[in-house]
Design a protein around this motif. Structure first.
Motif, PDB file in Angstrom:
ATOM      1  N   ASN A   1      37.369  43.943  47.104  1.00  0.00           N
ATOM      2  CA  ASN A   1      38.814  43.935  46.935  1.00  0.00           C
ATOM      3  C   ASN A   1      39.206  44.443  45.552  1.00  0.00           C
ATOM      4  N   VAL A   2      39.891  45.551  45.510  1.00  0.00           N
ATOM      5  CA  VAL A   2      40.217  46.206  44.243  1.00  0.00           C
ATOM      6  C   VAL A   2      41.238  45.404  43.441  1.00  0.00           C
ATOM      7  N   ASP A   3      42.173  44.731  44.116  1.00  0.00           N
ATOM      8  CA  ASP A   3      43.164  43.926  43.400  1.00  0.00           C
ATOM      9  C   ASP A   3      42.502  42.754  42.691  1.00  0.00           C
ATOM     10  N   ALA A   4      41.480  42.185  43.311  1.00  0.00           N
ATOM     11  CA  ALA A   4      40.749  41.091  42.667  1.00  0.00           C
ATOM     12  C   ALA A   4      40.007  41.598  41.441  1.00  0.00           C
TER      13      ALA A   4
ATOM     14  N   GLU B   1      40.907  36.119  50.544  1.00  0.00           N
ATOM     15  CA  GLU B   1      40.232  35.480  49.409  1.00  0.00           C
ATOM     16  C   GLU B   1      41.009  35.720  48.125  1.00  0.00           C
ATOM     17  N   LYS B   2      41.491  36.941  47.972  1.00  0.00           N
ATOM     18  CA  LYS B   2      42.303  37.287  46.800  1.00  0.00           C
ATOM     19  C   LYS B   2      43.558  36.421  46.736  1.00  0.00           C
ATOM     20  N   GLN B   3      44.215  36.210  47.883  1.00  0.00           N
ATOM     21  CA  GLN B   3      45.448  35.428  47.884  1.00  0.00           C
ATOM     22  C   GLN B   3      45.180  33.950  47.603  1.00  0.00           C
ATOM     23  N   VAL B   4      44.071  33.437  48.077  1.00  0.00           N
ATOM     24  CA  VAL B   4      43.724  32.054  47.734  1.00  0.00           C
ATOM     25  C   VAL B   4      43.566  31.936  46.222  1.00  0.00           C
ATOM     26  N   GLY B   5      42.910  32.935  45.616  1.00  0.00           N
ATOM     27  CA  GLY B   5      42.791  32.953  44.166  1.00  0.00           C
ATOM     28  C   GLY B   5      44.136  32.990  43.484  1.00  0.00           C
ATOM     29  N   TYR B   6      45.039  33.789  44.027  1.00  0.00           N
ATOM     30  CA  TYR B   6      46.375  33.899  43.427  1.00  0.00           C
ATOM     31  C   TYR B   6      47.136  32.576  43.528  1.00  0.00           C
ATOM     32  N   PHE B   7      46.970  31.860  44.633  1.00  0.00           N
ATOM     33  CA  PHE B   7      47.647  30.575  44.783  1.00  0.00           C
ATOM     34  C   PHE B   7      47.128  29.568  43.755  1.00  0.00           C
ATOM     35  N   TYR B   8      45.819  29.585  43.500  1.00  0.00           N
ATOM     36  CA  TYR B   8      45.285  28.705  42.457  1.00  0.00           C
ATOM     37  C   TYR B   8      45.765  29.153  41.081  1.00  0.00           C
ATOM     38  N   GLN B   9      45.888  30.435  40.864  1.00  0.00           N
ATOM     39  CA  GLN B   9      46.366  30.950  39.581  1.00  0.00           C
ATOM     40  C   GLN B   9      47.786  30.472  39.292  1.00  0.00           C
ATOM     41  N   CYS B  10      48.638  30.512  40.325  1.00  0.00           N
ATOM     42  CA  CYS B  10      50.059  30.198  40.137  1.00  0.00           C
ATOM     43  C   CYS B  10      50.418  28.760  40.480  1.00  0.00           C
ATOM     44  N   GLY B  11      49.487  28.033  41.125  1.00  0.00           N
ATOM     45  CA  GLY B  11      49.812  26.679  41.536  1.00  0.00           C
ATOM     46  C   GLY B  11      50.729  26.638  42.731  1.00  0.00           C
TER      47      GLY B  11
END
Length: 436
Positions: free
Chosen positions: A203-206, A171-181
């Motif tokens: 998730n602590v990174d989130a 879930e965190k990585q999906v968020g990161y992909f939207y953040q960076c495009g």
């Protein structure tokens, strides 16, 4: 993975001195992190023996659990060879967690030669069974382009499948992909939604990233109070990136009065866990007397520790500071390159030493397995055949096979020596940093 960084704090002496990079996204963490153990094993309990009986009898889940005992050194001496044996037995029966773990071992060279293609194959086998960690790890390979051509769309597809099973790091990585495009149109609102979902699953990174979104005003108005709240939550859950972020806010007075004492406290905590940005900031504070007396030797030491971890800003700062010291006069640079007595620096060095020993041990075990594999290939070539040429080859092949086994034994002996050294370091008590 690289993240956006803050602009440099200031310009001095006609060249740019760079302050710390700010962690702008989730730090990738391995699915499972092995725990190093001493060569002297703790007593084996009844549960271990019962588990072994089930594993020997062919129970795939027990084989996987037994492999984990050996992989992490729980109840037995850490033994990557035994871990590989039991994970393989479990994997051969189609047990997805074991397939995923074998992929992890081959990707990161834990007791086996590094083999990205084999890692991908194991991850895919686990992912095809719907195993979330296998889907996530396969996505990581496609995201980073490791052993396969980089493919953000394929990575995102794998992450989404794992996220659909509420795997927080996916879930965190999906968020990161939207953040960076990456593989999708950049969308801070979607990124924020996914980070909230991941944080809700622990998730602590989130959590750390939500703090950064609030601090920077990405997809929302800037809110330093909210940012600090998320950073504190992430720090409480063990994020050294969040600790560094808290230090940065105190150092620069973001939403609060500047407090160099608290900034240094939080940087010290993060640096003790190998956070290179915090180490760079500590060098900066010692160089420019931010709340403390200037100390060239400590500034150089912190910059170098950070640069040794690959922090380019620290490397630039170290080079720039060297020029400053040389311009001051003869001997200034040499005088700054001295050993300093400092509890925080000792903690940071201890962390770096432990990480280095762990990497070397895993590498030696992988090299040993590589030598044994070569020997086994020579020893088993043509087995079962009776032709004269095969018999001759087997007779000749047994000679270099012995050599490979001897080399493997040397690697394992060195790994055992380093484990003893690691155990001694881990047993050392380091004074804690007093709270401000």
């Amino acid at each position: 993975m690289s993240f956006r960084a803050r602009a440099p704090i200031a310009v001095f002496f006609m060249f740019t001195l760079l302050s710390a990079a700010r962690p702008q996204g989730p730090i990738q963490t391995p699915t499972q992190t092995p725990t190093q153990a001493t060569t002297a094993a703790p007593p084996q309990d009844q549960d271990f023996y019962s588990l072994r009986e089930l594993a020997v009898a062919g129970d795939a889940q027990a084989q996987f659990a037994l492999g984990n005992h050996y992989f992490s050194g729980v109840g037995v001496p850490q033994d990557y060879g035994q871990a590989l044996l039991w994970f393989t037995k479990s994997s051969d029966q189609g047990y997805a967690p074991a397939q995923n773990q074998l992929g992890y071992m081959y990707q990161h060279k834990f007791g086996v030669p590094r083999d990205y293609k084999r890692a991908l194959s194991y991850y895919r086998s686990a992912a095809n069974q719907g195993y979330a960690l296998g889907q996530y790890n396969m996505g990581r390979l496609f995201e980073d382009g490791v052993g396969v051509k980089r493919d953000y769309k394929q990575a995102l597809d794998s992450y989404r499948k794992a996220a659909d099973q509420n795997l927080s790091q996916a879930e965190k990585q999906v968020g990161y992909f939207y953040q960076c495009g990456y593989g999708v149109k950049q969308d801070f609102a979607q990124a924020h939604t996914w980070y909230l979902r991941a944080a809700g699953h622990g998730n602590v990174d989130a959590e750390n990233q939500l703090g950064f979104f609030a601090e920077e005003g990405w997809g929302q108005p800037k809110d330093y109070a909210e940012a600090l709240s998320w950073f504190y939550k992430a720090a409480e859950h063990g994020s050294n990136d969040a600790e560094e972020n808290i230090g940065y806010m105190f150092q620069n007075g973001l939403g609060m009065p500047t407090d160099y004492g608290k900034a240094m406290f939080w940087y010290d905590k993060a640096a003790a866990e190998g956070n290179s940005n915090a180490e760079n900031q500590l060098g900066w504070m010692y160089q420019f007397r931010q709340g403390i007396e200037p100390n060239d030797a400590k500034a150089v030491t912190w910059y170098r520790l950070s640069a040794d971890l690959g922090n380019q800003r620290a490397a630039n700062n170290l080079h720039a500071f060297e020029e400053v010291l040389e311009d001051r006069g003869s001997g200034e640079w040499e005088a700054a390159n001295t050993t300093v007595t400092d509890a925080a620096i000792a903690r940071a060095k201890r962390w770096a030493t432990i990480q280095d020993l762990q990497r070397r041990i895993a590498g030696l075990e992988g090299d040993a397995q590589d030598q044994d594999d070569l020997a086994n290939q020579l020893e088993h070539t043509g087995k079962g055949k009776n032709d004269a040429m095969t018999k001759l080859f087997n007779a000749v092949g047994s000679v270099p096979a012995v050599k490979y086994h001897v080399e493997a034994a040397k690697y394992r002996a060195e790994a055992a020596r380093l484990r003893d050294q690691l155990a001694q370091i881990e047993d050392q008590s380091i004074a804690s940093v007093p709270a401000p």
